[in-house]
Enzyme design. Structure first.
Site, PDB file in Angstrom:
ATOM      1  N   ASP A  13       1.083   5.111  -0.243  1.00 43.41           N
ATOM      2  CA  ASP A  13       0.377   6.391  -0.174  1.00 43.41           C
ATOM      3  C   ASP A  13       0.991   7.394  -1.142  1.00 43.41           C
ATOM      4  OD1 ASP A  13      -1.633   6.102   1.965  1.00 43.41           O
ATOM      5  OD2 ASP A  13       0.111   5.685   3.227  1.00 43.41           O
ATOM      6  N   HIS A  64      -6.289   9.701  -0.575  1.00 44.76           N
ATOM      7  CA  HIS A  64      -7.012   9.735   0.697  1.00 44.76           C
ATOM      8  C   HIS A  64      -6.214  10.350   1.841  1.00 44.76           C
ATOM      9  CE1 HIS A  64      -4.996   5.749   0.559  1.00 44.76           C
ATOM     10  NE2 HIS A  64      -4.725   6.008   1.818  1.00 44.76           N
ATOM     11  N   ASP A 119      -7.736   1.767   2.345  1.00 45.11           N
ATOM     12  CA  ASP A 119      -7.284   2.699   3.384  1.00 45.11           C
ATOM     13  C   ASP A 119      -8.160   3.931   3.585  1.00 45.11           C
ATOM     14  OD1 ASP A 119      -5.565   3.322   5.457  1.00 45.11           O
ATOM     15  OD2 ASP A 119      -4.154   4.402   4.203  1.00 45.11           O
ATOM     16  N   HIS A 154       0.864  -1.186   0.000  1.00 44.02           N
ATOM     17  CA  HIS A 154       0.000   0.000   0.000  1.00 44.02           C
ATOM     18  C   HIS A 154       0.893   1.226   0.000  1.00 44.02           C
ATOM     19  CE1 HIS A 154      -3.168   2.823   0.682  1.00 44.02           C
ATOM     20  NE2 HIS A 154      -2.650   3.213   1.828  1.00 44.02           N
TER      21      HIS A 154
END
Length: 962
Positions: free
Chosen positions: A26, A391, A148, A24
């Site tokens: 970001d 996000h 997320d 994951h």
């Protein structure tokens, strides 16, 4: 290929464990996107995406059984651009074999609470276009992976279904909801994304069971401390039996919450797989030794998989599923930890993103209509917008230096897009091809604080406004000036503009450099999908006829036009709003700014949860007024009447009523919020009325459909109330309303904000936050924005609409669209007289030759190549929302292209524009009330008729050839 043929579907008599290796990544959070990609600032967080992708590709090549999924195209695009042809060919083979699978395929994993549907579609289309161009159909994502984001939107589910996804996976949901679903084995469901769209909005949805982490003790990353699989039986640390049994136990524990004999385990975390060999070697061994226990009676069957393969296996089971029609907001992860603060966090960035999107859409339209073929120059802004949908970007949950980086990316993208706008006007403005442009067009980015430095002191300048909607609009222009001017409209007539002082509340904003003390305000009617130009020439020695302007201070004040009356008392309190046409009134018991004290806990235990960038937790449920006294200045002219209400030195609002306008404009200015008392403050605007709202209020989802909210209630579980304020906050992307049998009060917003109805008859919207504690949710930094050495000043607008409930849809739908797709103003400094200017240049122009239906919106107009265009049109009313405008409507696309040429081919695409709709085949699901998700899709991709039918809430995407 990336399809069902490459999937391991497990065994019918076993518990099939789908291992999904993933990372994951970001797209900015604690570090900027550049720092994450290159591995800079590892003192903040160790993360380096380029090494992850290098390492994963090498590991996949070593063993054909291995699988990996990748999500964030913002990073992959960067990495891909640096690779050799050999590496690219290797990656293409892995994609074709289904061993490397792109999931979601958007530029980022977008937030779902504070994003607008236009930008969600754009960022997914940007990633989808890259994947299609580089890899073809084998790389088309079939799964949405939203593991997320902090809550999940029904409208986003609908959009994903329209993009052609088969399913959605996410990890975060309310702790009470999570407990209930685990007990009832309903972690997987058919989410019905839209009442209006029916089955085409249905999306199979799965809630992951272990967040998006591996099971406890099975993290094999180089930064994990779990034991590796030590399988040499000659060694003292041999641990295969213990590790195998622990894994079998973990699989059985997870299976308790799921309804089939298939479960999925996410093997990865944030920024893992820099050393993919560590992960894969241990997973290879785990698969080998766990499966070796099957002859000894174990029912666990484990293998490499992907989310799409897992979903296909579930589909083959052939069972019925529960369904859901509401959304997953708000998210509470503990009794006091409601993630509703980020609905408002960093309000200036939230507004700047909206403004940048406005410019992006205008640049695309002008590029297409002028056919200057500068699409590549728009990419920078498209890419920046894609990054900011992340996000931890528009959500406001990033570190300050990362927020600054997002704003800089938008700014640089806007500057390049402004060149496209200027080049387009250089072609559209001259009325003869041989006429050169005398002066370039430029944007004034600080017009919201009445600053446009390039026009200050000029003897002449022009103002050109582009209307990006397909309907004519009434616009109220405000131009800050240092001199007095004659203003000519596109017909050459001198217009009656109001010449008014710029309020002190504006002139005192930190950082304002303008010497302009006054502004012109005038009302204009702009043509659909077109422009109008206004020519300003300085008044020199002429006798100036002063217009009638009346001003009062601290006296009762009534603003009134043909539609609305707004009454204030001499203390600046809003007394009532009256809709004169419908003869309905709403008295106000209170209206103005209040603040909650932020809970200053250390978050060591749930009861000490602090308020911060993510979490809104007030110390008490009571608000304090920002001031017990206020000053009111009332100004009335022919064009506009306004009440400037100053609460204190850091909070004010200007309530304006324009001639002929049915809405009341409230421009609020808040900041610098004082924190000298070491108290964090969360500023709300409250509108308290006598409307008998019966605990109900209504908020939009991502600027589109509207959901009913009920205070202290959740539709799908018995909700235990702990936080009675923050637990009733919802994202407001464009509107919120309350109503009773005869009256509806709607408030439109110019950005995403959090709010709700905490008491009957009340609407509360949080507009700004300044907090001195961190909420311990990861950002490790208090939300304390500053500028020019002081707390940040934020300015925004609310629009108030009072209507009969049955008549409200038209005005709030159209109003929200016009606010979102606002006219874009550019200025120029021509050094020629008006006579010469008017003879050489078009002063008004529209791309349309006929009016378009009022319930239709042009969402996208993008030139792909010399003769190919991408167009999205939408019906933006919901089913049964309005007696007239909620009906199906026909649109002739040729009317949109009349100025460009004749449509020779029309191909309908999925919403992400990466597949002809006729080629879409989604998995079919059955609900437990015996409903099938199957949708009949037209077999023919090319349409011969340019007239298309739109049903309520339907978006249609076309590739058009001229």
């Amino acid at each position: 290929m990336n399809n069902e043929g490459s999937c391991n579907l497990g065994q019918e008599d076993k518990l099939n464990v789908h291992l999904v290796p993933h990372t994951h990544d970001d797209v900015g959070w604690l570090k900027t996107i550049d720092q994450y990609y290159y591995g800079d600032r590892n003192d903040i967080q160790h993360a380096c995406v380029q090494y992850i992708l290098d390492s994963v590709i090498q590991a996949l090549v070593q063993n054909p059984e291995r699988r990996f999924i990748y999500v964030e195209i913002a990073f992959f695009w960067r990495w891909w651009n640096e690779q050799s042809d050999d590496t690219r060919n290797t990656v293409k083979e892995l994609v074709n074999d289904g061993r490397l699978e792109f999931i979601s395929g958007g530029w980022c994993m977008n937030d779902e609470a504070t994003t607008h549907y236009n930008s969600i579609i754009d960022q997914h289309s940007l990633g989808a276009e890259f994947l299609r161009d580089q890899f073809g159909e084998c790389a088309r994502p079939k799964i949405s992976w939203q593991i997320d984001p902090f809550g999940h939107s029904r409208e986003v589910a609908s959009l994903f279904a329209q993009m052609g996804f088969d399913g959605l996976f996410f990890a975060r949901l309310d702790y009470q909801d999570d407990e209930q679903r685990n007990k009832t084995k309903t972690r997987e469901m058919v989410w019905k994304g839209s009442d209006s769209l029916g089955r085409q909005s249905w999306l199979f949805t799965s809630v992951l069971s272990n967040f998006y982490d591996p099971p406890d003790s099975f993290c094999f990353d180089e930064f994990c401390s779990d034991q590796p699989i030590m399988d040499d039986a000659r060694l003292h640390d041999y641990n295969v039996p213990e590790r195998v049994q622990a894994f079998i136990d973990a699989a059985h524990d997870q299976a308790h919450g799921f309804a089939t004999n298939h479960i999925m385990m996410t093997m990865g975390k944030d920024f893992q797989y820099e050393n993919a060999n560590m992960w894969f070697q241990n997973l290879d061994k785990l698969i080998k030794y766990v499966n070796a226990q099957q002859p000894n009676g174990s029912d666990v069957n484990v293998f490499y998989s992907t989310p799409s393969c897992y979903l296909y296996a579930l589909n083959k089971v052939g069972r019925e599923w529960t369904s859901k029609t509401d959304d997953f907001f708000p998210l509470g992860d503990t009794p006091h930890g409601f993630w509703t603060g980020y609905f408002t966090s960093r309000p200036s960035l939230k507004r700047y993103e909206r403004h940048a999107n406005n410019i992006l859409q205008v640049a695309r339209q002008l590029n297409a209509l002028s056919q200057i073929n500068l699409r590549s120059n728009i990419f920078n802004l498209s890419e920046a917008m894609g990054v900011v949908q992340h996000h931890d970007a528009i959500s406001g949950t990033e570190k300050q230096h990362v927020a600054n980086d997002y704003a800089q990316r938008l700014s640089e993208g806007v500057d390049i897009a402004a060149d496209v706008i200027n080049n387009a006007y250089a072609k559209l403005l001259p009325n003869q091809s041989k006429v050169p442009m005398t002066a370039p067009q430029f944007l004034c980015q600080y017009s919201n604080i009445s600053e446009c430095l390039p026009i200050e002191g000029q003897d002449r300048f022009t103002l050109t406004l582009w209307n990006p909607t397909i309907h004519s609009v009434t616009h109220h222009a405000r131009v800050p000036v240092t001199k007095e001017y004659w203003i000519r409209d596109p017909m050459g007539s001198i217009i009656p503009a109001e010449y008014l002082p710029i309020p002190d509340t504006t002139k005192n904003i930190p950082g304002r450099k303008s010497s302009a003390q006054n502004q012109y305000i005038f009302t204009i009617l702009l043509p659909a999908l077109g422009f109008s130009t206004y020519y300003f020439k300085v008044k020199s020695g002429e006798i100036i006829e002063k217009k009638n302007v009346t001003t009062t201070r601290n006296e009762a004040c009534t603003l009134e036009n043909a539609f609305v009356r707004v009454e204030f008392d001499d203390q600046g309190n809003l007394h009532q709003i009256i809709n004169l046409e419908k003869r309905i009134a709403v008295p106000f018991t209170a209206q103005g700014f209040y603040w909650y004290t932020s809970f200053p806990g250390n978050s060591s235990l749930p009861e000490f949860q602090a308020s911060g960038a993510y979490v809104f937790r007030p110390l008490t449920s009571k608000t304090q007024p920002v001031s017990i006294t206020r000053m009111i200045i009332c100004t009335k002219t022919e064009t506009v009447q306004s009440a400037m209400i100053v609460f204190n030195e850091w909070a004010s609002q200007e309530v304006s009523l324009f001639r002929g306008a049915p809405t009341v404009e409230v421009e609020w200015t808040v900041g610098p919020i004082p924190i000298d008392d070491d108290v964090g403050k969360e500023i709300v605007v409250r509108y308290d009325t006598d409307i008998e709202s019966a605990s109900k209020y209504y908020t939009d989802a991502n600027g589109r459909q509207v959901l009913e909210r009920i205070r202290d209630y959740r539709p799908t579980w018995n909700y235990s109330v702990v936080e009675n304020v923050s637990g009733n906050y919802y994202p407001i992307n464009s509107r919120i309303w309350i109503k009773d049998g005869t009256r509806q009060l709607t408030i439109l917003t110019d950005r995403s904000e959090g709010g709700g109805s905490i008491h009957d008859g009340s609407i509360e919207i949080m507009v700004h936050r300044r907090i001195i504690c961190d909420d311990s949710e990861g950002v490790n930094e208090p939300l304390n924005e500053t500028a020019f050495g002081k707390g940040l000043v934020v300015r925004g607008k609310h629009f108030l609409i009072l209507e009969l409930p049955a008549n409200s849809a038209l005005i709030h739908r159209v109003g929200a669209q016009e606010l979102f797709m606002h006219p874009i103003a550019t200025y120029a400094l021509p050094q020629i007289s008006y006579a010469n200017y008017s003879s050489a240049y078009h002063q008004t122009w529209s791309a349309l030759s006929e009016s378009m239906p009022l319930n239709v919106h042009l969402l996208t107009l993008d030139q792909l190549s010399a003769k190919q265009f991408l167009i999205r049109i939408e019906h933006y009313f919901e089913l049964n929302e309005d007696e007239i405008y909620s009906q199906a409507v026909n649109v002739d696309l040729q009317a949109l292209f009349k100025s460009l040429g004749t449509i020779t081919n029309l191909t309908e695409l999925t919403l992400a524009a990466n597949l002809p709709l006729s080629q879409l085949h989604r998995l079919n699901w059955m609900t437990n009330d015996n409903e099938s998700s199957h949708v009949n899709i037209p077999k023919d991709a090319s349409l011969t008729d340019t007239i298309v039918t739109l049903n309520p809430m339907q978006i249609k995407t076309f590739q058009v050839t001229l």
